[in-house]
Design an enzyme around this catalytic site. Structure first.
Site, short mmCIF file in Angstrom:
data_model
loop_
_atom_site.label_atom_id
_atom_site.label_comp_id
_atom_site.label_asym_id
_atom_site.label_seq_id
_atom_site.Cartn_x
_atom_site.Cartn_y
_atom_site.Cartn_z
N ASN A 207 43.09 45.61 32.19
CA ASN A 207 43.10 44.40 31.39
C ASN A 207 42.40 44.69 30.27
O ASN A 207 41.62 45.81 30.26
CB ASN A 207 42.89 43.19 32.30
CG ASN A 207 41.29 43.31 32.77
OD1 ASN A 207 40.66 43.27 31.85
ND2 ASN A 207 41.25 43.06 33.95
N ASP A 276 43.59 41.74 40.06
CA ASP A 276 43.69 41.02 41.37
C ASP A 276 44.32 41.66 42.26
O ASP A 276 44.63 41.33 43.43
CB ASP A 276 44.30 39.66 40.97
CG ASP A 276 43.39 38.79 40.32
OD1 ASP A 276 42.50 38.38 40.70
OD2 ASP A 276 43.88 38.20 38.97
N LYS A 286 50.63 63.23 39.20
CA LYS A 286 51.12 62.31 38.31
C LYS A 286 52.70 61.82 38.68
O LYS A 286 53.30 62.99 38.73
CB LYS A 286 51.24 63.17 36.96
CG LYS A 286 51.64 62.23 35.78
CD LYS A 286 51.44 63.19 34.37
CE LYS A 286 52.00 62.44 33.22
NZ LYS A 286 51.93 63.44 32.11
N PHE A 318 33.99 32.31 36.05
CA PHE A 318 34.67 32.09 34.89
C PHE A 318 36.22 31.80 35.18
O PHE A 318 36.38 32.18 36.34
CB PHE A 318 34.77 33.29 33.77
CG PHE A 318 33.69 33.31 32.89
CD1 PHE A 318 32.39 33.63 33.41
CD2 PHE A 318 33.69 33.19 31.45
CE1 PHE A 318 31.24 33.58 32.40
CE2 PHE A 318 32.95 33.08 30.69
CZ PHE A 318 31.49 33.47 31.14
N LYS A 336 35.93 28.63 44.96
CA LYS A 336 34.81 29.74 45.09
C LYS A 336 33.57 29.27 45.35
O LYS A 336 32.39 29.85 45.55
CB LYS A 336 34.93 30.27 43.69
CG LYS A 336 35.98 31.13 43.59
CD LYS A 336 36.46 31.78 42.14
CE LYS A 336 37.73 32.17 41.65
NZ LYS A 336 38.31 33.33 42.13
#
Ligand code: PMT
Length: 391
Positions: A207, A276, A286, A318, A336
């Site tokens: 990300n 995630d 590959k 966060f 959490k």
């Protein structure tokens, strides 16, 4: 303020006390570089300062270097504080007159850091009009003088001229570089950046987290006197100086490291964006097929695991959301077992991934909620640290 100290050592017997000063500065987490005059090397070996500061001693203006830079200027820029200890009558006279004939005097003249001079000499030399006038000239230019103490001097005389004790010099530097030490004694684990999950020999799932938010929190903790364990994945900013830095690749790696390192920490701030999902089966070479279907499986939730084991520790997580910011963040706060959630809508301009600013809402476990305006991530980092102190 840069958390770096340049210590200039000149040729006086008090140079041995400067070893203690360097040692204290390093133990407090400051970056330290030592510059010695040729005469100083007659009193203490450069090896002693090199070992204590963990940096090469600088002395020769024209020594060959592995990298090109104008060393007296780069050193001058690196410093947050530049202290000359001990400062002989000779070097005080040179600095007063703007003389720059060696590495120490040149870099001291070239720096915009806070400058401090710690005189050490025989009483008669110290009381001489020339030295008095030179010290007055230094003060007029904003250079701070840490006055010498009175006692038995190396020459056998009794009087003023002993360099101030290293503890006191350290305290004065520490107050300049850490004016608000409210995190002193606290150990904070900060996660930063994105984790990556291998697909095959060359590709991965990742990300766009840059690590800016995590680095800002780490820097803020250091600036407030705390210690940082910095667990980071892919980041595009430098690892902050003075942290215990642990690089990781995958979410499982981050999970393993965080669960181990949290044992020694009081606060955990989870700025990272862990992937995630990971591919169920990795390909070692590959992939070359025309079409490709990947089966993804869920990664462990690190924050949740921390929340289950946190005991008296504080957990700040966060929430990166694209819709229903408050509702989703409130769910994460509860699931959490976090004490505080920093919620950011990552679709907003000036918020979220890779931006220098962020727009956050703080949700506290005690029910408080605070919506913050757009601000630099560095400013948000300090606001989060204030919020932690209010828990
Ligand atoms: O790094 P920057 O470019 O500066 O960008 C900052 C940021 C957008 C990454 C940061 O502000 C942010 O929102 N970080 C959290 C990203 C995220 O993974 O959010 P989440 O809502 O999916 O996760 C909630 C919390 O659980 C987060 O604290 C996250 O670190 C944690 N988590 C998530 C997944 C997982 N497997 N384990 C976790 O611990």
């Amino acid at each position: 303020m840069k958390r770096n100290v340049v210590v200039g050592v000149t040729g006086g017997i008090a140079a041995y006390k400067t070893c203690e000063l360097v040692s204290r500065l390093v133990k407090a987490g400051y970056g330290v570089k030592v510059v010695m005059t040729e005469h100083a090397k007659e009193f203490v070996s450069p090896l002693t300062f090199e070992t204590l500061s963990k940096n090469a001693v600088i002395g020769d203006m024209f020594a060959p270097k592995p990298h090109f830079d104008v060393e007296h200027v780069s050193l001058a820029k690196w410093a947050g504080v530049y202290v000359i200890a001990p400062a002989t009558a000779n070097v005080i006279a040179k600095v007063a007159g703007g003389v720059a004939d060696d590495m120490l005097t040149t870099s001291f003249l070239a720096t915009e850091a806070v400058r401090i001079v710690c005189p050490a000499m025989n009483t008669v030399m110290y009381k001489d009009e020339a030295t008095k006038n030179n010290l007055a000239a230094l003060k007029e230019r904003g250079i701070r003088i840490i006055e010498p103490g009175t006692g038995r001097l190396a020459c056998g005389d009794v009087g003023v001229g002993r360099m101030e004790e290293p503890e006191e010099i350290f305290e004065q530097i520490d107050r300049i570089l850490t004016p608000n030490p409210d995190y002193r004694g606290k150990r904070v684990l900060v996660t930063a950046g994105g984790t990556s999950e291998d697909i095959d020999g060359v590709r991965f799932i990742g990300n766009r987290s840059s690590g800016k938010m995590g680095a800002a929190v780490a820097e803020a903790v250091l600036a407030r006197g705390g210690e940082v364990t910095f667990v980071y994945g892919n980041i595009s900013v430098p690892v902050p100086n003075g942290v215990k830095a642990i690089p990781v690749l995958s979410t499982q790696d981050m999970y393993d490291v965080v669960l181990k390192e949290m044992e020694d920490c009081d606060v955990i701030v989870k700025c990272a964006a862990p992937a995630d999902y990971r591919v169920k089966e990795k390909f070692s070479s590959k992939i070359k097929s025309e079409t490709l279907t990947l089966e993804l499986v869920k990664n462990p939730d690190i924050a949740k695991a921390v929340g289950e084991r946190k005991g008296k520790r504080i957990l700040v997580a966060f929430a990166a959301e694209t819709d229903d910011l408050i509702k989703n963040a409130a769910k994460k706060l509860a699931s959490k077992n976090a004490d505080l959630i920093v919620a950011n809508d990552v679709t907003e301009k000036g918020a979220g991934f890779n931006s220098d600013t962020n727009i956050a809402t703080l949700l506290y476990a005690d029910g408080r909620m605070e919506s913050l305006p757009i601000m630099a991530k560095t400013e948000l980092a300090d606001t989060i640290l204030d919020a932690i102190q209010s828990l």
